[in-house]
Design a protein around this motif. Structure first.
Motif, short mmCIF file in Angstrom:
data_model
loop_
_atom_site.label_atom_id
_atom_site.label_comp_id
_atom_site.label_asym_id
_atom_site.label_seq_id
_atom_site.Cartn_x
_atom_site.Cartn_y
_atom_site.Cartn_z
N LEU A 75 37.51 35.86 33.18
CA LEU A 75 38.38 35.66 34.42
C LEU A 75 37.77 36.43 35.78
O LEU A 75 37.52 35.45 36.65
CB LEU A 75 39.62 36.31 34.13
CG LEU A 75 40.84 35.42 33.83
CD1 LEU A 75 41.79 36.05 33.46
CD2 LEU A 75 41.01 33.90 34.29
N ALA A 76 37.10 37.57 35.57
CA ALA A 76 36.68 37.90 36.69
C ALA A 76 35.24 37.39 37.04
O ALA A 76 35.06 36.75 38.32
CB ALA A 76 36.10 39.69 36.56
N TRP A 77 34.52 37.02 36.05
CA TRP A 77 33.40 36.21 36.31
C TRP A 77 33.46 34.86 36.60
O TRP A 77 32.78 34.41 37.67
CB TRP A 77 32.45 36.04 34.86
CG TRP A 77 31.14 35.43 34.96
CD1 TRP A 77 30.21 35.58 36.00
CD2 TRP A 77 30.88 34.34 34.12
NE1 TRP A 77 29.05 34.67 35.70
CE2 TRP A 77 29.68 33.75 34.47
CE3 TRP A 77 31.30 33.82 33.07
CZ2 TRP A 77 28.69 32.77 33.71
CZ3 TRP A 77 30.76 32.77 32.30
CH2 TRP A 77 29.45 32.51 32.69
N ALA A 78 34.49 34.20 36.33
CA ALA A 78 35.01 32.83 36.71
C ALA A 78 35.29 32.67 37.97
O ALA A 78 35.27 31.64 38.66
CB ALA A 78 35.71 32.11 35.67
N THR A 79 36.26 33.67 38.21
CA THR A 79 37.01 33.63 39.52
C THR A 79 36.13 34.38 40.92
O THR A 79 36.59 34.11 41.94
CB THR A 79 38.39 33.97 39.42
OG1 THR A 79 38.62 35.45 39.16
CG2 THR A 79 39.23 33.16 38.28
N GLY A 80 35.66 35.36 40.31
CA GLY A 80 35.15 36.24 41.38
C GLY A 80 36.20 37.32 41.80
O GLY A 80 35.99 37.78 43.07
N GLN A 81 37.20 37.22 41.33
CA GLN A 81 38.18 38.12 41.37
C GLN A 81 38.26 39.64 40.92
O GLN A 81 37.81 39.23 39.62
CB GLN A 81 39.85 37.59 41.42
CG GLN A 81 39.94 36.31 42.15
CD GLN A 81 39.80 36.66 43.65
OE1 GLN A 81 40.71 37.80 44.08
NE2 GLN A 81 39.28 36.02 44.50
N PRO A 82 39.09 40.48 41.14
CA PRO A 82 38.90 41.80 40.54
C PRO A 82 39.64 41.85 39.33
O PRO A 82 40.52 42.90 39.06
CB PRO A 82 39.06 42.79 41.55
CG PRO A 82 40.13 42.02 42.33
CD PRO A 82 39.66 40.76 42.36
N PHE A 83 39.53 41.11 38.18
CA PHE A 83 40.32 41.30 36.96
C PHE A 83 39.55 42.22 36.32
O PHE A 83 40.26 42.67 35.18
CB PHE A 83 40.27 39.89 36.18
CG PHE A 83 41.07 38.80 36.79
CD1 PHE A 83 42.42 39.05 36.48
CD2 PHE A 83 40.80 37.83 37.60
CE1 PHE A 83 43.35 37.78 37.22
CE2 PHE A 83 41.38 36.83 38.10
CZ PHE A 83 42.87 36.81 38.05
#
Length: 175
Positions: free
Chosen positions: A33-41
């Motif tokens: 999720l972090a990799w795919a969205t660029g968000q801090p998951f």
């Protein structure tokens, strides 16, 4: 007081490998999720939470209620402290020594840990890695409501993964 466990009480190599695999398995979805969205998951306190869940699944502090509740208090305590004491500052942009912004930022971290600790102890939702979460927020790294929602989604996903994946049995007492 012994610092290290006797060799006979330590996990075997196969148990260590299974626990390592389980720790990493708990994080796979969040990494993607972090990799795919660029968000801090994926953020620093997820590592200790994943480790605790994988290595000591029967410990009281590894129960899902304590994991989620502790991090929730960490997020809330961090947001309150940061937005009250040090809004706009961040630990990645260190202020000069003995400056007012430095005092504000370190004070926000200090207050965040205090608020989180008091809330966890008062409600019996103790989970030590939540004190890392509160510092992440309180020191200005993840301070928006979107950040808070992502943190709580990630912690909840970790707890769900912990429930779904089989345990490794490392924390069971020796026979």
């Amino acid at each position: 007081m012994e610092v290290l466990e006797p060799l006979r009480d330590r996990p075997t190599t196969s148990e260590a490998l299974l626990s390592t695999g389980r720790t990493l398995s708990l994080l796979v979805l969040l990494v993607l999720l972090a990799w795919a969205t660029g968000q801090p998951f994926l953020f620093p306190s997820l590592g200790p939470s994943a480790y605790a869940l994988a290595v000591t699944p029967s410990a009281a502090t590894s129960q899902w209620q304590r994991t989620i509740g502790g991090h929730l208090f960490g997020v809330i305590g961090g947001l309150i402290a940061y937005h009250t004491i040090a809004p706009g500052l961040t630990v990645t942009d260190l202020p000069p020594a003995f400056s007012m912004p430095g005092l504000q930022l370190t004070g926000a971290g200090f207050v965040a840990v205090g608020l989180t600790t008091a809330a966890m102890l008062r409600t019996d939702l103790r989970h030590a890695p939540a004190c890392a979460t509160t510092l992440i927020v309180g020191l200005g790294l993840l301070t928006s409501l979107l950040d808070a929602a992502i943190i709580m989604f990630a912690i909840s996903a970790l707890a769900v993964a912990d429930h779904v994946l089989p345990t490794t049995g490392v924390d069971e007492p020796p026979q």
